[in-house]
Design a protein around this motif. Sequence first.
Motif, short mmCIF file in Angstrom:
data_model
loop_
_atom_site.label_atom_id
_atom_site.label_comp_id
_atom_site.label_asym_id
_atom_site.label_seq_id
_atom_site.Cartn_x
_atom_site.Cartn_y
_atom_site.Cartn_z
N LEU A 125 0.83 -1.21 0.00
CA LEU A 125 0.00 0.00 0.00
C LEU A 125 0.87 1.26 0.00
CD1 LEU A 125 -2.91 -0.97 2.42
CD2 LEU A 125 -2.99 -0.75 -0.07
N TYR A 126 1.91 1.26 0.79
CA TYR A 126 2.82 2.41 0.82
C TYR A 126 3.41 2.64 -0.57
CZ TYR A 126 6.73 5.43 1.64
OH TYR A 126 7.62 6.48 1.53
N ASN A 127 3.89 1.56 -1.18
CA ASN A 127 4.50 1.70 -2.51
C ASN A 127 3.48 2.07 -3.57
OD1 ASN A 127 7.49 1.16 -2.51
ND2 ASN A 127 6.75 -0.51 -1.23
N PHE A 128 2.26 1.59 -3.45
CA PHE A 128 1.22 2.02 -4.38
C PHE A 128 1.05 3.54 -4.28
CE2 PHE A 128 -1.20 -2.30 -4.02
CZ PHE A 128 -0.30 -2.91 -4.88
N ALA A 129 1.03 4.06 -3.07
CA ALA A 129 0.90 5.51 -2.88
C ALA A 129 2.10 6.24 -3.46
CB ALA A 129 0.73 5.85 -1.39
N LEU B 87 -2.17 12.30 2.64
CA LEU B 87 -2.79 11.16 1.95
C LEU B 87 -3.52 10.35 3.02
CD1 LEU B 87 -0.03 9.81 -0.48
CD2 LEU B 87 -2.14 11.00 -1.07
N ASN B 88 -4.84 10.38 2.96
CA ASN B 88 -5.65 9.60 3.90
C ASN B 88 -5.78 8.18 3.36
OD1 ASN B 88 -6.35 11.59 5.91
ND2 ASN B 88 -7.50 12.58 4.28
N LEU B 89 -5.17 7.24 4.07
CA LEU B 89 -5.24 5.83 3.72
C LEU B 89 -6.34 5.25 4.59
CD1 LEU B 89 -2.27 3.31 3.61
CD2 LEU B 89 -4.58 2.71 4.24
N CYS B 90 -7.42 4.80 3.97
CA CYS B 90 -8.59 4.33 4.71
C CYS B 90 -8.81 2.84 4.50
CB CYS B 90 -9.82 5.10 4.26
SG CYS B 90 -9.66 6.89 4.52
N ASN C 62 1.42 5.45 9.53
CA ASN C 62 1.03 6.78 10.04
C ASN C 62 2.24 7.69 10.12
OD1 ASN C 62 -1.66 7.53 10.63
ND2 ASN C 62 -1.73 5.97 12.24
N GLY C 63 2.15 8.85 9.46
CA GLY C 63 3.22 9.82 9.50
C GLY C 63 4.31 9.63 8.47
N LYS C 64 4.36 8.46 7.82
CA LYS C 64 5.36 8.27 6.75
C LYS C 64 5.02 9.22 5.62
CE LYS C 64 6.98 3.70 7.58
NZ LYS C 64 8.32 3.28 7.31
N THR C 65 6.03 9.62 4.89
CA THR C 65 5.80 10.57 3.81
C THR C 65 5.91 9.89 2.45
OG1 THR C 65 8.11 11.26 3.83
CG2 THR C 65 6.56 12.56 5.15
N VAL C 66 5.13 10.44 1.54
CA VAL C 66 5.17 10.09 0.12
C VAL C 66 5.40 11.42 -0.58
CG1 VAL C 66 3.83 9.24 -1.84
CG2 VAL C 66 3.62 8.11 0.38
N GLY C 67 6.63 11.64 -1.00
CA GLY C 67 6.98 12.96 -1.53
C GLY C 67 6.83 13.98 -0.41
#
Length: 168
Positions: free
Chosen positions: A31-35, A48-51, A66-71
Motif C-alpha cells: 500500500l505504501y509503494n502504491f501511494a 494522503l488519507n489511507l482508509c 502513520n506519519g510516513k511521507t510520500v513525496g
Amino acid sequence: MRACLGVALLLGASTAWSEDAPEYRLKAAFLYNFAAFTEWPAEVGGTLNLCIYGADPFGVEIDTLNGKTVGTRAIEVHRKSTLDSLRSCQLVFVSTPVIGQLPRLLEAVRGVPALIVAESPGATRQGAALNINIAQGRITFEANLLAARGARLKLSSNLLRLATEVLQ
C-alpha cells in the motif's frame, strides 16, 4: 534514485512471507509503494488519507504507515465503516468481507482522486484500480488503468511493470 529504491522495496515485498514478515505487514508495504508510485493531483494537498473500509485485517501493521511521507505528503491511516466517509480518502483498501459493496463504494467516491485497492479475485475487473493477490506463496497485484485514470490518478510505469496483469 528514489524510484529505484521504491521498486526494490516493492520487489522485496513480493517475496514469500514468513512468521518474521506476516502477510499483512507485506501488504501494508505494498500500500505504501502504491501511494509512492501514484501521481496525485495537486488538489489532494499535504495529506494522503489511507482508509481501511470494512473489517481491518492489518491490525497494528498498517499503523506503521502513520506519519510516513510520500513525496511532500504525510500518510494518515483511518478505519472507515460508511461509504459516505470515504470521500475524504485518497487510498482506500477494501477488505474482503465488504467486497460485495465495491460497486456502491465506487459510486460513493466518483469524482474523488481515490486509489481503490482490494484483495479479492476479480476486483480489478469490477473497477478497483489495484488488486493484491497471493500466488504460489507470493504477494502479487493487478492493475486497472481505466479505473485509475477515472479517478484522475496516474500509476507509474515502474509500478505497472511489476503487475501480473494490467487492464487498459
